[in-house]
Design an enzyme around this catalytic site. Structure first.
Site, PDB file in Angstrom:
ATOM      1  N   ARG A  52       0.837  -1.207   0.000  1.00 25.03           N
ATOM      2  CA  ARG A  52       0.000   0.000   0.000  1.00 25.03           C
ATOM      3  C   ARG A  52       0.869   1.252   0.000  1.00 25.03           C
ATOM      4  O   ARG A  52       0.565   2.237  -0.670  1.00 25.03           O
ATOM      5  CB  ARG A  52      -0.950  -0.022   1.210  1.00 25.03           C
ATOM      6  CG  ARG A  52      -1.999   1.080   1.168  1.00 25.03           C
ATOM      7  CD  ARG A  52      -3.079   0.898   2.225  1.00 25.03           C
ATOM      8  NE  ARG A  52      -2.571   1.115   3.575  1.00 25.03           N
ATOM      9  CZ  ARG A  52      -3.315   0.991   4.684  1.00 25.03           C
ATOM     10  NH1 ARG A  52      -4.591   0.627   4.600  1.00 25.03           N
ATOM     11  NH2 ARG A  52      -2.789   1.205   5.863  1.00 25.03           N
ATOM     12  N   ARG A 105      10.186  18.419  -8.532  1.00 26.04           N
ATOM     13  CA  ARG A 105      11.439  18.209  -9.286  1.00 26.04           C
ATOM     14  C   ARG A 105      12.592  18.961  -8.644  1.00 26.04           C
ATOM     15  O   ARG A 105      13.751  18.662  -8.895  1.00 26.04           O
ATOM     16  CB  ARG A 105      11.269  18.668 -10.743  1.00 26.04           C
ATOM     17  CG  ARG A 105      10.338  17.785 -11.552  1.00 26.04           C
ATOM     18  CD  ARG A 105      10.094  18.380 -12.908  1.00 26.04           C
ATOM     19  NE  ARG A 105       9.646  19.775 -12.794  1.00 26.04           N
ATOM     20  CZ  ARG A 105       9.422  20.586 -13.826  1.00 26.04           C
ATOM     21  NH1 ARG A 105       9.603  20.156 -15.053  1.00 26.04           N
ATOM     22  NH2 ARG A 105       9.016  21.818 -13.626  1.00 26.04           N
ATOM     23  N   LYS A 151      -2.515   6.999   1.147  1.00 26.73           N
ATOM     24  CA  LYS A 151      -2.275   7.321   2.564  1.00 26.73           C
ATOM     25  C   LYS A 151      -1.154   8.358   2.592  1.00 26.73           C
ATOM     26  O   LYS A 151       0.023   8.042   2.759  1.00 26.73           O
ATOM     27  CB  LYS A 151      -1.913   6.040   3.337  1.00 26.73           C
ATOM     28  CG  LYS A 151      -2.161   6.167   4.825  1.00 26.73           C
ATOM     29  CD  LYS A 151      -2.228   4.807   5.488  1.00 26.73           C
ATOM     30  CE  LYS A 151      -2.164   4.918   6.996  1.00 26.73           C
ATOM     31  NZ  LYS A 151      -3.291   5.609   7.614  1.00 26.73           N
ATOM     32  N   GLU A 184     -16.031   6.790   5.732  1.00 26.75           N
ATOM     33  CA  GLU A 184     -15.306   6.093   6.799  1.00 26.75           C
ATOM     34  C   GLU A 184     -15.157   7.057   7.965  1.00 26.75           C
ATOM     35  O   GLU A 184     -15.611   8.200   7.892  1.00 26.75           O
ATOM     36  CB  GLU A 184     -13.932   5.641   6.295  1.00 26.75           C
ATOM     37  CG  GLU A 184     -13.065   6.807   5.803  1.00 26.75           C
ATOM     38  CD  GLU A 184     -11.745   6.374   5.173  1.00 26.75           C
ATOM     39  OE1 GLU A 184     -11.239   5.295   5.497  1.00 26.75           O
ATOM     40  OE2 GLU A 184     -11.229   7.148   4.345  1.00 26.75           O
TER      41      GLU A 184
HETATM   42  N1  PXG Z   1      -9.249   5.013   7.212  1.00 25.03           N
HETATM   43  C1  PXG Z   1      -8.331   5.960   7.388  1.00 25.03           C
HETATM   44  C2  PXG Z   1      -8.574   7.321   6.870  1.00 25.03           C
HETATM   45  C3  PXG Z   1      -7.129   5.650   8.042  1.00 25.03           C
HETATM   46  O1  PXG Z   1      -6.190   6.580   8.208  1.00 25.03           O
HETATM   47  C4  PXG Z   1      -7.932   3.386   8.350  1.00 25.03           C
HETATM   48  C5  PXG Z   1      -9.080   3.751   7.668  1.00 25.03           C
HETATM   49  C6  PXG Z   1      -7.760   1.969   8.797  1.00 25.03           C
HETATM   50  O2  PXG Z   1      -6.798   1.309   7.964  1.00 25.03           O
HETATM   51  P1  PXG Z   1      -5.890   0.123   8.512  1.00 25.03           P
HETATM   52  O3  PXG Z   1      -5.059  -0.263   7.334  1.00 25.03           O
HETATM   53  O4  PXG Z   1      -5.099   0.663   9.669  1.00 25.03           O
HETATM   54  O5  PXG Z   1      -6.807  -0.970   8.933  1.00 25.03           O
HETATM   55  C7  PXG Z   1      -6.921   4.341   8.527  1.00 25.03           C
HETATM   56  C8  PXG Z   1      -5.647   4.019   9.217  1.00 25.03           C
HETATM   57  C9  PXG Z   1      -3.653   7.236  14.089  1.00 25.03           C
HETATM   58  C10 PXG Z   1      -3.545   6.310  12.937  1.00 25.03           C
HETATM   59  O6  PXG Z   1      -2.598   7.574  14.632  1.00 25.03           O
HETATM   60  C11 PXG Z   1      -4.631   5.994  12.151  1.00 25.03           C
HETATM   61  C12 PXG Z   1      -4.464   5.125  11.084  1.00 25.03           C
HETATM   62  C13 PXG Z   1      -3.269   4.598  10.824  1.00 25.03           C
HETATM   63  C14 PXG Z   1      -2.208   4.929  11.598  1.00 25.03           C
HETATM   64  C15 PXG Z   1      -2.338   5.799  12.674  1.00 25.03           C
HETATM   65  O7  PXG Z   1      -4.770   7.601  14.468  1.00 25.03           O
HETATM   66  N2  PXG Z   1      -5.547   4.855  10.341  1.00 25.03           N
END
Ligand code: PXG
Length: 289
Positions: A52, A105, A151, A184
């Protein structure tokens, strides 16, 4: 020994782990990241997180100066050097230092940073009684502006919604997409249960393809539950029997209220509890789960 932070192949004490103030990661949020967990010395779905990360980087035209195998090895090494078995790993790639202008760049040297730290868990009480959330007025990024599948280091969209949530006394907040459909939460994906069937917004609802989301869908299907990925609106949540959120930090957490309306009977439901227990066992390597 203080925590050792990985930057570009070397380890630094936490206090000395620094990058340039000219880095476009800081100047513009120009970069990508992953949040990953290790359980009992094993990194959960590390390969998927690295895939990812590389996809996010490709989408923003950023070349990570390492192979996937090298990134995986660097994450493992960072955990080992810090002697961490249960940990939270933040893997970051910035655009690198450049001039005070947007143009990528004019940057050089993307920085690969790995922080492995102890994990801050939500209080157990929240898993017992469930989260209450509100709908944020801030919508999720329009996919044609900044695709939520990326991300990126630019999390202001989610942070603004998070502030709305915390101002209302909620630890999470629901975000809708530009069409008013459910997307979400600020750092978690959302699921509902209705008449024994699980529903969750589809990827084209404008969401991050959560790795926890994918694991929970697999677990649910493996025990014969039907999971439907589709466009959803808030009515689906208001009238659901159960609701839960998934994310790397939260794992599977019940959600019992949206916008002041109790979901189901306002308590964590049986499907949520069962999936939480199975996910918990699964990530900790209990094959019987
Ligand atoms: N939606 C969003 C917008 C996220 O940022 C998830 C869903 C869940 O994805 P995963 O792959 O973790 O199941 C995320 C991930 C934090 C923090 O510090 C939040 C995430 C990842 C890392 C840190 O709150 N969210």
């Amino acid at each position: 020994m203080s925590l050792q932070i990985y930057i570009g192949g070397k380890f630094y004490d936490k206090a000395d782990a620094k990058i340039s103030v000219y880095d476009h990661g800081l100047l513009y949020g120009d970069g990508v990241f992953e949040g990953i967990r290790a359980y009992n010395g094993r990194v959960f779905r590390l390969e998927q997180h690295v895939d990812r990360l590389f996809d996010s980087a490709r989408a923003i035209h950023l070349t990570i100066p390492m192979t996937k195998a090298e990134v995986i090895a660097a994450v493992e090494k960072t955990l080992a050097i810090n002697g961490l078995k249960d940990a939270y790993v933040r893997l970051i790639v910035t655009r690198g230092a450049g001039s005070l202008g947007l143009d990528p760049r004019k940057t050089s040297d993307p920085q690969v940073i790995i922080i492995a730290d102890s994990i801050q868990l939500y209080p157990e009480e929240l898993y017992e009684h469930g989260l209450k959330i509100i709908t944020a007025g801030t919508i999720r990024n329009h996919p044609a502006a900044l695709n939520p599948r990326i991300k990126s280091l630019n999390y202001l969209n989610n942070i603004l919604a998070k502030i709305e949530g915390t101002n209302a006394g909620c630890l999470e907040a629901l975000m809708l997409n530009h069409q008013g459909q459910v997307a979400e939460c600020t750092g978690d994906n959302l699921f509902i249960v209705k008449q024994g069937v699980i529903h969750t917004p589809s990827i084209d609802s404008g969401i991050l393809e959560g790795i926890t989301r994918a694991a929970v869908i697999e677990i649910a299907r493996s025990i014969g539950l039907t999971v439907v990925e589709r466009a959803m609106d808030r009515h689906d949540i208001y009238t659901a029997d159960e609701c839960f959120l998934t994310g790397t930090a939260a794992e599977v957490i019940p959600c019992v209220e949206l916008d002041g309306r109790p979901i189901g009977d306002g308590r964590p439901g049986p499907v949520t509890r069962d999936l939480r227990r199975r996910f918990h066992a699964y990530v900790r390597g209990d094959q019987s789960a």
